[in-house]
Design a protein around this motif. Sequence first.
Motif, PDB file in Angstrom:
ATOM      1  N   GLU A 134       1.006  -1.258  -0.309  1.00  0.00           N
ATOM      2  CA  GLU A 134       0.062  -0.595   0.029  1.00  0.00           C
ATOM      3  C   GLU A 134       1.107   0.931  -0.145  1.00  0.00           C
ATOM      4  O   GLU A 134       1.880   1.559   0.793  1.00  0.00           O
ATOM      5  CB  GLU A 134      -0.730   0.335   0.974  1.00  0.00           C
ATOM      6  CG  GLU A 134      -2.063   1.031   1.132  1.00  0.00           C
ATOM      7  CD  GLU A 134      -2.905   0.927   2.240  1.00  0.00           C
ATOM      8  OE1 GLU A 134      -4.354   0.856   2.109  1.00  0.00           O
ATOM      9  OE2 GLU A 134      -2.284   0.904   3.969  1.00  0.00           O
ATOM     10  N   GLY A 135       0.563   1.935  -1.461  1.00  0.00           N
ATOM     11  CA  GLY A 135       1.369   3.447  -1.210  1.00  0.00           C
ATOM     12  C   GLY A 135       2.583   3.089  -1.716  1.00  0.00           C
ATOM     13  O   GLY A 135       3.159   4.269  -1.919  1.00  0.00           O
ATOM     14  N   THR A 136       2.680   1.848  -2.265  1.00  0.00           N
ATOM     15  CA  THR A 136       3.981   1.830  -3.598  1.00  0.00           C
ATOM     16  C   THR A 136       3.528   1.966  -4.590  1.00  0.00           C
ATOM     17  O   THR A 136       2.209   1.454  -4.412  1.00  0.00           O
ATOM     18  CB  THR A 136       4.929   0.716  -2.623  1.00  0.00           C
ATOM     19  OG1 THR A 136       4.032  -0.379  -3.554  1.00  0.00           O
ATOM     20  CG2 THR A 136       4.799   1.000  -1.898  1.00  0.00           C
ATOM     21  N   ASP A 137       4.185   2.412  -5.856  1.00  0.00           N
ATOM     22  CA  ASP A 137       3.953   2.240  -7.306  1.00  0.00           C
ATOM     23  C   ASP A 137       4.985   1.055  -7.588  1.00  0.00           C
ATOM     24  O   ASP A 137       4.555   1.348  -9.316  1.00  0.00           O
ATOM     25  CB  ASP A 137       4.280   3.725  -7.587  1.00  0.00           C
ATOM     26  CG  ASP A 137       5.819   4.036  -7.879  1.00  0.00           C
ATOM     27  OD1 ASP A 137       6.717   3.850  -6.766  1.00  0.00           O
ATOM     28  OD2 ASP A 137       6.199   4.806  -7.969  1.00  0.00           O
ATOM     29  N   PHE A 138       4.973   0.401  -6.632  1.00  0.00           N
ATOM     30  CA  PHE A 138       6.068  -1.012  -7.816  1.00  0.00           C
ATOM     31  C   PHE A 138       5.029  -1.905  -8.659  1.00  0.00           C
ATOM     32  O   PHE A 138       3.897  -2.220  -8.750  1.00  0.00           O
ATOM     33  CB  PHE A 138       6.067  -2.120  -6.212  1.00  0.00           C
ATOM     34  CG  PHE A 138       7.146  -3.417  -6.925  1.00  0.00           C
ATOM     35  CD1 PHE A 138       7.948  -2.668  -7.264  1.00  0.00           C
ATOM     36  CD2 PHE A 138       6.462  -4.675  -7.290  1.00  0.00           C
ATOM     37  CE1 PHE A 138       9.508  -4.106  -7.349  1.00  0.00           C
ATOM     38  CE2 PHE A 138       7.292  -5.295  -7.184  1.00  0.00           C
ATOM     39  CZ  PHE A 138       8.504  -5.310  -7.890  1.00  0.00           C
ATOM     40  N   VAL A 139       5.380  -1.991  -9.676  1.00  0.00           N
ATOM     41  CA  VAL A 139       5.137  -2.107 -11.174  1.00  0.00           C
ATOM     42  C   VAL A 139       5.355  -4.018 -11.020  1.00  0.00           C
ATOM     43  O   VAL A 139       6.158  -4.005 -11.432  1.00  0.00           O
ATOM     44  CB  VAL A 139       5.348  -1.585 -12.296  1.00  0.00           C
ATOM     45  CG1 VAL A 139       4.493  -1.924 -13.675  1.00  0.00           C
ATOM     46  CG2 VAL A 139       5.142  -0.600 -12.044  1.00  0.00           C
TER      47      VAL A 139
END
Length: 187
Positions: A134-139
């Motif tokens: 949550e809160g990460t933009d790990f693709v």
Amino acid sequence: RPVFSRERADGLYRTPTYLAYNLIQEFGFAIVGALAFVSIVFWSIGFSDRGNFGVFLLIYYLSFIMSISAAYLAAAAMPALELANALVPLYMAFNLFFAGFLLPLPQIPQGWYWYTFINPLRFAFTSWLVEQYEGTDFVVIDGQTVLEYYGVEGETLALLMVYLALFTVVFVCLALAALTFIRHGSR
């Protein structure tokens, strides 16, 4: 079970007392096991970069006691321990198919999607995903984040953990009912 049946029939203790004692003992041992397991796993696979150790431990502990409660329910409801030992792994393996891990939630067939709402492993797996990503933009794939890929964006960690705890309560209540009302054999 024969000792429990005999001692209950003799009035030595009531069924809720027996179950409460056994669950307190099991849940106490589960704390030690959860702490040992999470202490190794959390740092060795790099969860410390994003997650919170205490929350991760709590999610694992809730999953652990939910599984213990499911096993107690099976043992109380089945006429033989061997049957319970065979059914619990089948139940948990079936749950794995609809937990969102092997098959992400958006890819579960529409006719089976309802089962994800009564699947305790779904809430455990989703809790871990939300806690870590949550809160990460790990693709992950096709420009989607981890939470988008697994179809759990917008889920609330606290609510997921409450659902996981509710499964424990339901399994314990059903185990109590099974111990109270189902008689296997005679004295």
